[in-house]
Write an enzyme that holds these catalytic residues in place. Structure first.
Site, PDB file in Angstrom:
ATOM      1  N   GLY A  12       9.926  16.360  22.575  1.00  0.00           N
ATOM      2  CA  GLY A  12      10.086  15.343  23.608  1.00  0.00           C
ATOM      3  C   GLY A  12      10.817  15.815  24.853  1.00  0.00           C
ATOM      4  O   GLY A  12      11.486  15.018  25.516  1.00  0.00           O
ATOM      5  N   SER A  13      10.676  17.099  25.207  1.00  0.00           N
ATOM      6  CA  SER A  13      11.378  17.590  26.396  1.00  0.00           C
ATOM      7  C   SER A  13      10.812  16.972  27.675  1.00  0.00           C
ATOM      8  O   SER A  13      11.555  16.730  28.638  1.00  0.00           O
ATOM      9  CB  SER A  13      11.321  19.117  26.470  1.00  0.00           C
ATOM     10  OG  SER A  13       9.992  19.584  26.602  1.00  0.00           O
ATOM     11  N   LYS A  87      -2.522  14.069  18.120  1.00  0.00           N
ATOM     12  CA  LYS A  87      -3.745  13.441  17.637  1.00  0.00           C
ATOM     13  C   LYS A  87      -4.655  13.121  18.819  1.00  0.00           C
ATOM     14  O   LYS A  87      -4.196  13.049  19.961  1.00  0.00           O
ATOM     15  CB  LYS A  87      -3.414  12.138  16.882  1.00  0.00           C
ATOM     16  CG  LYS A  87      -2.581  12.329  15.628  1.00  0.00           C
ATOM     17  CD  LYS A  87      -2.309  10.988  14.962  1.00  0.00           C
ATOM     18  CE  LYS A  87      -1.476  11.144  13.697  1.00  0.00           C
ATOM     19  NZ  LYS A  87      -2.196  11.885  12.646  1.00  0.00           N
ATOM     20  N   ASN A 103      -1.927  12.430  29.920  1.00  0.00           N
ATOM     21  CA  ASN A 103      -1.601  13.479  28.954  1.00  0.00           C
ATOM     22  C   ASN A 103      -1.108  14.717  29.698  1.00  0.00           C
ATOM     23  O   ASN A 103      -1.495  14.965  30.845  1.00  0.00           O
ATOM     24  CB  ASN A 103      -2.832  13.833  28.118  1.00  0.00           C
ATOM     25  CG  ASN A 103      -2.533  14.860  27.056  1.00  0.00           C
ATOM     26  OD1 ASN A 103      -1.612  14.700  26.262  1.00  0.00           O
ATOM     27  ND2 ASN A 103      -3.312  15.934  27.027  1.00  0.00           N
ATOM     28  N   HIS A 105      -1.197  18.711  29.418  1.00  0.00           N
ATOM     29  CA  HIS A 105      -1.863  19.814  28.709  1.00  0.00           C
ATOM     30  C   HIS A 105      -1.320  21.140  29.226  1.00  0.00           C
ATOM     31  O   HIS A 105      -1.216  21.341  30.445  1.00  0.00           O
ATOM     32  CB  HIS A 105      -3.375  19.752  28.912  1.00  0.00           C
ATOM     33  CG  HIS A 105      -4.105  20.744  28.058  1.00  0.00           C
ATOM     34  ND1 HIS A 105      -4.363  20.522  26.722  1.00  0.00           N
ATOM     35  CD2 HIS A 105      -4.601  21.984  28.340  1.00  0.00           C
ATOM     36  CE1 HIS A 105      -4.992  21.573  26.209  1.00  0.00           C
ATOM     37  NE2 HIS A 105      -5.144  22.470  27.179  1.00  0.00           N
ATOM     38  N   ASP A 146      -9.526  16.151  27.057  1.00  0.00           N
ATOM     39  CA  ASP A 146      -8.965  17.081  28.048  1.00  0.00           C
ATOM     40  C   ASP A 146      -9.844  17.211  29.289  1.00  0.00           C
ATOM     41  O   ASP A 146      -9.760  18.215  30.012  1.00  0.00           O
ATOM     42  CB  ASP A 146      -8.731  18.481  27.441  1.00  0.00           C
ATOM     43  CG  ASP A 146      -7.563  18.501  26.472  1.00  0.00           C
ATOM     44  OD1 ASP A 146      -6.694  17.616  26.554  1.00  0.00           O
ATOM     45  OD2 ASP A 146      -7.516  19.414  25.621  1.00  0.00           O
ATOM     46  N   GLU A 175       5.883  21.721  33.490  1.00  0.00           N
ATOM     47  CA  GLU A 175       5.412  20.438  32.953  1.00  0.00           C
ATOM     48  C   GLU A 175       6.369  19.322  33.340  1.00  0.00           C
ATOM     49  O   GLU A 175       5.929  18.224  33.717  1.00  0.00           O
ATOM     50  CB  GLU A 175       5.309  20.511  31.427  1.00  0.00           C
ATOM     51  CG  GLU A 175       4.146  21.312  30.909  1.00  0.00           C
ATOM     52  CD  GLU A 175       4.130  21.409  29.396  1.00  0.00           C
ATOM     53  OE1 GLU A 175       3.195  22.026  28.864  1.00  0.00           O
ATOM     54  OE2 GLU A 175       5.047  20.871  28.747  1.00  0.00           O
TER      55      GLU A 175
END
Length: 202
Positions: A12-13, A87, A103, A105, A146, A175
């Protein structure tokens, strides 16, 4: 207030980066819930330390997705952030929250993306490919894994002495910045979706 739900499976960074950005006033939002499919996820500790409500759903439960869907529907957040969620969301959840779910990636999509490309496997594949650059992508979640519209990307150089772990660390730093920047954009509403791109409006 712009309400965010985070779904995380691990450390969870990136979740922490959003917490910090909210606390510092960089983004005007609140995280109303952290949902995890892993009772040992460190993201849960981060949430509890910040007074954020947590929900754990057993990832092996056959009703995992219906339970998750019911929770999300009951909250109806402005944004759902997937932070290392391991998931693949079923189409009925994706379509219910289309363009409200993003999301993170760890590559420059569409390279090194899709089913089977997650976590350290992505960085290992990049190293083996001989690519000189990698990075991260923040994108909307769609039923095409994706391949949703790209909000932001950050580029990282792959040095000759990098391995998958050092590359992962470098990309993690980007990120955090990319996620906060992307959320700020979505809160502002100054964007439009054009095919596979999210265009900033000035």
């Amino acid at each position: 207030m712009f309400n965010i739900v985070v779904i995380a499976s691990g450390n969870g960074s990136n979740f922490q980066a959003v917490i910090d950005a909210i606390d510092s006033g960089l983004i005007n939002a609140r995280i109303i819930k952290l949902i995890s499919d892993n009772e040992r996820a460190n993201a849960l500790n981060r949430a509890r330390s910040s007074g954020i409500e947590t929900v754990i759903i057993n990832g092996k439960d056959s009703n995992f997705y219906p339970i998750l869907n019911d929770i999300l529907l009951s909250i109806n957040p402005d944004l759902i952030v997937l932070d290392g969620f391991m998931k693949i969301m079923p189409d009925y959840i994706v379509n219910e929250f289309l363009y409200k779910m993003i999301n993170i990636h760890p590559s420059l999509l569409p390279a090194f993306g899709g089913r089977g490309f997650y976590g350290i496997k992505v960085h290992r594949s990049v190293i083996r490919s001989g690519a000189r650059f990698s990075g991260c992508t923040i994108h909307f979640v769609t039923s095409d894994v994706d391949n949703g519209p790209i909000i932001e990307q950050r580029v990282v150089e792959v040095n000759d002495d990098d391995d998958e772990y050092t590359l992962s660390e470098k990309i993690h730093e980007e990120e955090h910045r990319a996620l906060v920047s992307s959320i700020a954009l979505l809160i502002s509403g100054r964007y439009r979706i054009s095919g596979k791109r999210v265009l900033r409006l000035y």
